[in-house]
Write a protein that holds these residues in place. Structure first.
Motif, PDB file in Angstrom:
ATOM      1  N   HIS A   1      -9.353  11.479   2.911  1.00 60.16           N
ATOM      2  CA  HIS A   1     -10.253  11.915   3.974  1.00 60.16           C
ATOM      3  C   HIS A   1      -9.908  13.300   4.505  1.00 60.16           C
ATOM      4  O   HIS A   1     -10.786  14.141   4.700  1.00 60.16           O
ATOM      5  CB  HIS A   1     -10.228  10.902   5.119  1.00 60.16           C
ATOM      6  N   ALA A   2      -8.621  13.551   4.782  1.00 56.25           N
ATOM      7  CA  ALA A   2      -8.243  14.825   5.400  1.00 56.25           C
ATOM      8  C   ALA A   2      -8.640  16.011   4.531  1.00 56.25           C
ATOM      9  O   ALA A   2      -9.154  17.013   5.027  1.00 56.25           O
ATOM     10  CB  ALA A   2      -6.743  14.846   5.680  1.00 56.25           C
ATOM     11  N   ALA A   3      -8.422  15.904   3.232  1.00 57.45           N
ATOM     12  CA  ALA A   3      -8.767  16.991   2.306  1.00 57.45           C
ATOM     13  C   ALA A   3     -10.220  16.927   1.860  1.00 57.45           C
ATOM     14  O   ALA A   3     -10.729  17.883   1.267  1.00 57.45           O
ATOM     15  CB  ALA A   3      -7.852  16.952   1.082  1.00 57.45           C
ATOM     16  N   ARG A   4     -10.894  15.794   2.124  1.00 57.51           N
ATOM     17  CA  ARG A   4     -12.290  15.579   1.733  1.00 57.51           C
ATOM     18  C   ARG A   4     -12.485  15.790   0.235  1.00 57.51           C
ATOM     19  O   ARG A   4     -13.409  16.479  -0.208  1.00 57.51           O
ATOM     20  CB  ARG A   4     -13.236  16.491   2.528  1.00 57.51           C
ATOM     21  N   THR A   5     -11.609  15.163  -0.535  1.00 56.75           N
ATOM     22  CA  THR A   5     -11.699  15.321  -1.978  1.00 56.75           C
ATOM     23  C   THR A   5     -11.035  14.130  -2.671  1.00 56.75           C
ATOM     24  O   THR A   5     -10.302  13.353  -2.055  1.00 56.75           O
ATOM     25  CB  THR A   5     -11.014  16.625  -2.431  1.00 56.75           C
ATOM     26  N   TRP A   6     -11.336  13.988  -3.970  1.00 55.74           N
ATOM     27  CA  TRP A   6     -10.662  13.015  -4.820  1.00 55.74           C
ATOM     28  C   TRP A   6      -9.406  13.654  -5.399  1.00 55.74           C
ATOM     29  O   TRP A   6      -9.423  14.826  -5.783  1.00 55.74           O
ATOM     30  CB  TRP A   6     -11.574  12.560  -5.953  1.00 55.74           C
ATOM     31  N   THR A   7      -8.318  12.893  -5.451  1.00 57.20           N
ATOM     32  CA  THR A   7      -7.069  13.420  -6.002  1.00 57.20           C
ATOM     33  C   THR A   7      -6.463  12.417  -6.970  1.00 57.20           C
ATOM     34  O   THR A   7      -6.515  11.207  -6.741  1.00 57.20           O
ATOM     35  CB  THR A   7      -6.040  13.711  -4.886  1.00 57.20           C
ATOM     36  N   TRP A   8      -5.880  12.937  -8.047  1.00 56.37           N
ATOM     37  CA  TRP A   8      -5.096  12.107  -8.951  1.00 56.37           C
ATOM     38  C   TRP A   8      -3.692  12.011  -8.367  1.00 56.37           C
ATOM     39  O   TRP A   8      -3.053  13.026  -8.089  1.00 56.37           O
ATOM     40  CB  TRP A   8      -5.040  12.717 -10.351  1.00 56.37           C
ATOM     41  N   GLU A   9      -3.215  10.790  -8.189  1.00 55.99           N
ATOM     42  CA  GLU A   9      -1.901  10.609  -7.579  1.00 55.99           C
ATOM     43  C   GLU A   9      -1.319   9.259  -7.963  1.00 55.99           C
ATOM     44  O   GLU A   9      -1.993   8.410  -8.561  1.00 55.99           O
ATOM     45  CB  GLU A   9      -1.988  10.739  -6.054  1.00 55.99           C
ATOM     46  N   ILE A  10      -0.056   9.062  -7.604  1.00 53.61           N
ATOM     47  CA  ILE A  10       0.582   7.765  -7.777  1.00 53.61           C
ATOM     48  C   ILE A  10       0.221   6.894  -6.575  1.00 53.61           C
ATOM     49  O   ILE A  10      -0.583   7.291  -5.739  1.00 53.61           O
ATOM     50  CB  ILE A  10       2.106   7.909  -7.951  1.00 53.61           C
ATOM     51  N   LEU A  11       0.800   5.720  -6.482  1.00 63.43           N
ATOM     52  CA  LEU A  11       0.459   4.805  -5.405  1.00 63.43           C
ATOM     53  C   LEU A  11       1.261   5.139  -4.156  1.00 63.43           C
ATOM     54  O   LEU A  11       2.436   5.473  -4.227  1.00 63.43           O
ATOM     55  CB  LEU A  11       0.759   3.364  -5.826  1.00 63.43           C
ATOM     56  N   ARG A  12       0.600   5.043  -3.010  1.00 62.22           N
ATOM     57  CA  ARG A  12       1.292   5.314  -1.753  1.00 62.22           C
ATOM     58  C   ARG A  12       0.642   4.512  -0.639  1.00 62.22           C
ATOM     59  O   ARG A  12      -0.580   4.346  -0.612  1.00 62.22           O
ATOM     60  CB  ARG A  12       1.224   6.794  -1.414  1.00 62.22           C
ATOM     61  N   GLY A  13       1.468   4.031   0.293  1.00 68.21           N
ATOM     62  CA  GLY A  13       0.925   3.282   1.412  1.00 68.21           C
ATOM     63  C   GLY A  13       1.941   3.097   2.516  1.00 68.21           C
ATOM     64  O   GLY A  13       3.122   3.457   2.374  1.00 68.21           O
ATOM     65  N   ALA A  14       1.488   2.556   3.629  1.00 65.62           N
ATOM     66  CA  ALA A  14       2.355   2.313   4.774  1.00 65.62           C
ATOM     67  C   ALA A  14       3.339   1.195   4.472  1.00 65.62           C
ATOM     68  O   ALA A  14       3.053   0.285   3.678  1.00 65.62           O
ATOM     69  CB  ALA A  14       1.507   1.952   5.994  1.00 65.62           C
ATOM     70  N   GLY A  15       4.497   1.262   5.098  1.00 63.40           N
ATOM     71  CA  GLY A  15       5.477   0.205   4.945  1.00 63.40           C
ATOM     72  C   GLY A  15       5.104  -1.013   5.773  1.00 63.40           C
ATOM     73  O   GLY A  15       4.631  -0.880   6.904  1.00 63.40           O
ATOM     74  N   ALA A  16       5.297  -2.197   5.211  1.00 59.48           N
ATOM     75  CA  ALA A  16       5.010  -3.436   5.925  1.00 59.48           C
ATOM     76  C   ALA A  16       6.230  -3.864   6.735  1.00 59.48           C
ATOM     77  O   ALA A  16       7.374  -3.588   6.367  1.00 59.48           O
ATOM     78  CB  ALA A  16       4.619  -4.528   4.941  1.00 59.48           C
ATOM     79  N   ALA A  17       5.987  -4.526   7.842  1.00 57.71           N
ATOM     80  CA  ALA A  17       7.066  -4.952   8.724  1.00 57.71           C
ATOM     81  C   ALA A  17       7.942  -6.012   8.071  1.00 57.71           C
ATOM     82  O   ALA A  17       7.462  -6.861   7.316  1.00 57.71           O
ATOM     83  CB  ALA A  17       6.488  -5.491  10.028  1.00 57.71           C
ATOM     84  N   ASP A  18       9.235  -5.931   8.357  1.00 53.68           N
ATOM     85  CA  ASP A  18      10.212  -6.939   7.929  1.00 53.68           C
ATOM     86  C   ASP A  18      10.316  -7.062   6.415  1.00 53.68           C
ATOM     87  O   ASP A  18      10.678  -8.123   5.883  1.00 53.68           O
ATOM     88  CB  ASP A  18       9.879  -8.311   8.531  1.00 53.68           C
ATOM     89  N   VAL A  19       9.999  -5.979   5.700  1.00 52.85           N
ATOM     90  CA  VAL A  19      10.103  -5.958   4.241  1.00 52.85           C
ATOM     91  C   VAL A  19      10.850  -4.693   3.837  1.00 52.85           C
ATOM     92  O   VAL A  19      10.596  -3.615   4.398  1.00 52.85           O
ATOM     93  CB  VAL A  19       8.704  -5.972   3.575  1.00 52.85           C
ATOM     94  N   GLY A  20      11.761  -4.810   2.881  1.00 55.77           N
ATOM     95  CA  GLY A  20      12.508  -3.650   2.417  1.00 55.77           C
ATOM     96  C   GLY A  20      11.617  -2.636   1.725  1.00 55.77           C
ATOM     97  O   GLY A  20      10.512  -2.950   1.267  1.00 55.77           O
ATOM     98  N   ASP A  21      12.095  -1.406   1.635  1.00 57.70           N
ATOM     99  CA  ASP A  21      11.296  -0.329   1.044  1.00 57.70           C
ATOM    100  C   ASP A  21      10.915  -0.629  -0.408  1.00 57.70           C
ATOM    101  O   ASP A  21       9.776  -0.406  -0.818  1.00 57.70           O
ATOM    102  CB  ASP A  21      12.066   0.997   1.109  1.00 57.70           C
ATOM    103  N   ALA A  22      11.864  -1.128  -1.194  1.00 57.54           N
ATOM    104  CA  ALA A  22      11.572  -1.422  -2.599  1.00 57.54           C
ATOM    105  C   ALA A  22      10.503  -2.515  -2.711  1.00 57.54           C
ATOM    106  O   ALA A  22       9.616  -2.446  -3.572  1.00 57.54           O
ATOM    107  CB  ALA A  22      12.846  -1.844  -3.329  1.00 57.54           C
ATOM    108  N   GLN A  23      10.575  -3.518  -1.836  1.00 58.61           N
ATOM    109  CA  GLN A  23       9.565  -4.576  -1.868  1.00 58.61           C
ATOM    110  C   GLN A  23       8.211  -4.056  -1.421  1.00 58.61           C
ATOM    111  O   GLN A  23       7.158  -4.497  -1.910  1.00 58.61           O
ATOM    112  CB  GLN A  23       9.997  -5.745  -0.979  1.00 58.61           C
ATOM    113  N   ASN A  24       8.205  -3.090  -0.498  1.00 60.84           N
ATOM    114  CA  ASN A  24       6.945  -2.451  -0.122  1.00 60.84           C
ATOM    115  C   ASN A  24       6.334  -1.708  -1.302  1.00 60.84           C
ATOM    116  O   ASN A  24       5.114  -1.671  -1.463  1.00 60.84           O
ATOM    117  CB  ASN A  24       7.166  -1.495   1.051  1.00 60.84           C
ATOM    118  N   ALA A  25       7.182  -1.106  -2.124  1.00 54.42           N
ATOM    119  CA  ALA A  25       6.687  -0.439  -3.326  1.00 54.42           C
ATOM    120  C   ALA A  25       6.042  -1.448  -4.273  1.00 54.42           C
ATOM    121  O   ALA A  25       4.974  -1.200  -4.852  1.00 54.42           O
ATOM    122  CB  ALA A  25       7.829   0.298  -4.028  1.00 54.42           C
TER     123      ALA A  25
END
Length: 234
Positions: free
Chosen positions: A115-139
Motif C-alpha cells: 500500500h505505501a508504495a502503491r505497487t506490486w513487489t516481488w519479495e519473500i514472506l514477511r509478517g508481524a510476530g504473533a504473541a507468545d511464539v518464538g521468532d523461528a515459529q513465527n517464520a
C-alpha cells in the motif's frame, strides 16, 4: 502543545496501546513509554537524538492499528534544537519476521501489493510476530499462512532494519527449506508465486526487479551462509 500527565487510573490498564486510544494521544504515549521503555532509550555518543518526556513535554500516539503504531516524538537534536519526529513501530512487542523459502534449492517469491508504495513487489514472506511464539515459529507461520506449506529446516539469518529513519523495529530474517507449495494465501495482497533459481533471484535484485530491502538482504545473507550453492534435486 502542552504535556498531559498520565492519570493514575490509566496505570492499571493493559499494555496494548489500542486500549488507550479512547484517552488522549499524550496519555497513550506515556503509557507506551512506561510499558516498553527500550523503545525510548538513547545510546551514548555524540550526535544521538534524545527523546524528551514529561514534565518537559510529552509525545503523542497519532495512530494505533492492528499491526502498526505511529508516534510523534518530542526530540532534542544534536545542535540543541527541539523538534517533533514521526516514528512507526509494531503494535505488539514481538518483532516482525521474514522468511526466504527454498524449494529444492530454488527461491520462492511472492508478488505482493504494498500500500505505501502503491505497487506490486516481488519479495519473500514477511509478517508481524504473533504473541507468545518464538521468532523461528513465527517464520514457520508465514509459510503456512501464505504458501500453505511447512518447513523441514529453518535457518536464522540475523536481523535487518528496513528503514531506520522511520521504522523502529528490526525484522528477524530466516531461510526455510520446504518440500512443496500448498494453496496460496490471498488475504495479505498476494496474487501469485514464482519459483526461480537462486542466481536468478539475485539477478532480479541487481536489475531492480526486486526492490524490497528485506528480500535483498536475505538473499545476500543466504548466499554468505552457503545456501545459494545448493542446486535443485536430481
Amino acid at each position: 502543545m502542552p504535556a498531559v500527565p498520565l492519570p493514575p487510573s490509566l496505570l492499571s490498564l493493559p499494555a496494548e496501546v489500542g486500549d488507550l486510544m479512547d484517552h488522549t494521544p499524550e496519555s497513550a504515549y506515556a503509557h507506551l513509554r512506561d510499558t516498553r521503555p527500550a523503545l525510548f532509550s538513547s545510546p551514548a555518543g555524540d550526535g544521538a537524538i534524545g527523546i524528551m518526556h514529561w514534565p518537559m513535554t510529552e509525545g503523542q500516539v497519532l495512530h494505533s492499528g492492528k499491526e502498526q503504531v505511529v508516534l510523534e516524538d518530542p526530540v532534542v537534536l544534536p545542535d540543541g534544537r527541539h523538534e517533533r519526529l514521526l516514528r512507526i513501530l509494531a503494535a505488539r512487542p514481538e518483532p516482525p519476521v521474514a522468511v526466504l523459502p527454498l524449494l529444492d534449492g530454488q527461491v520462492v517469491l511472492v508478488d505482493r501489493f504494498r500500500h505505501a508504495a502503491r505497487t506490486w513487489t516481488w519479495e519473500i514472506l514477511r509478517g508481524a510476530g504473533a504473541a507468545d511464539v518464538g521468532d523461528a515459529q513465527n517464520a514457520v507461520g508465514q509459510l503456512e499462512d501464505l504458501l500453505g506449506t511447512s518447513a523441514s529446516e529453518v535457518i536464522g539469518l540475523g536481523r535487518v532494519h528496513p528503514d531506520p529513519a522511520i521504522l523502529a523495529e528490526a525484522v528477524m530474517l530466516y531461510a526455510a527449506r520446504i518440500d512443496a507449495l500448498g494453496g496460496l494465501g490471498h488475504g495479505a495482497g498476494v496474487r501469485r508465486v514464482r519459483v526461480v533459481a537462486f542466481a536468478e533471484a539475485e539477478q532480479m535484485a541487481l536489475t531492480g526487479q526486486i526492490t524490497d530491502s528485506v528480500t535483498i538482504t536475505s538473499l545476500f545473507r543466504a548466499r554468505q551462509a552457503g545456501l545459494g550453492e545448493e542446486g535443485p534435486a536430481a
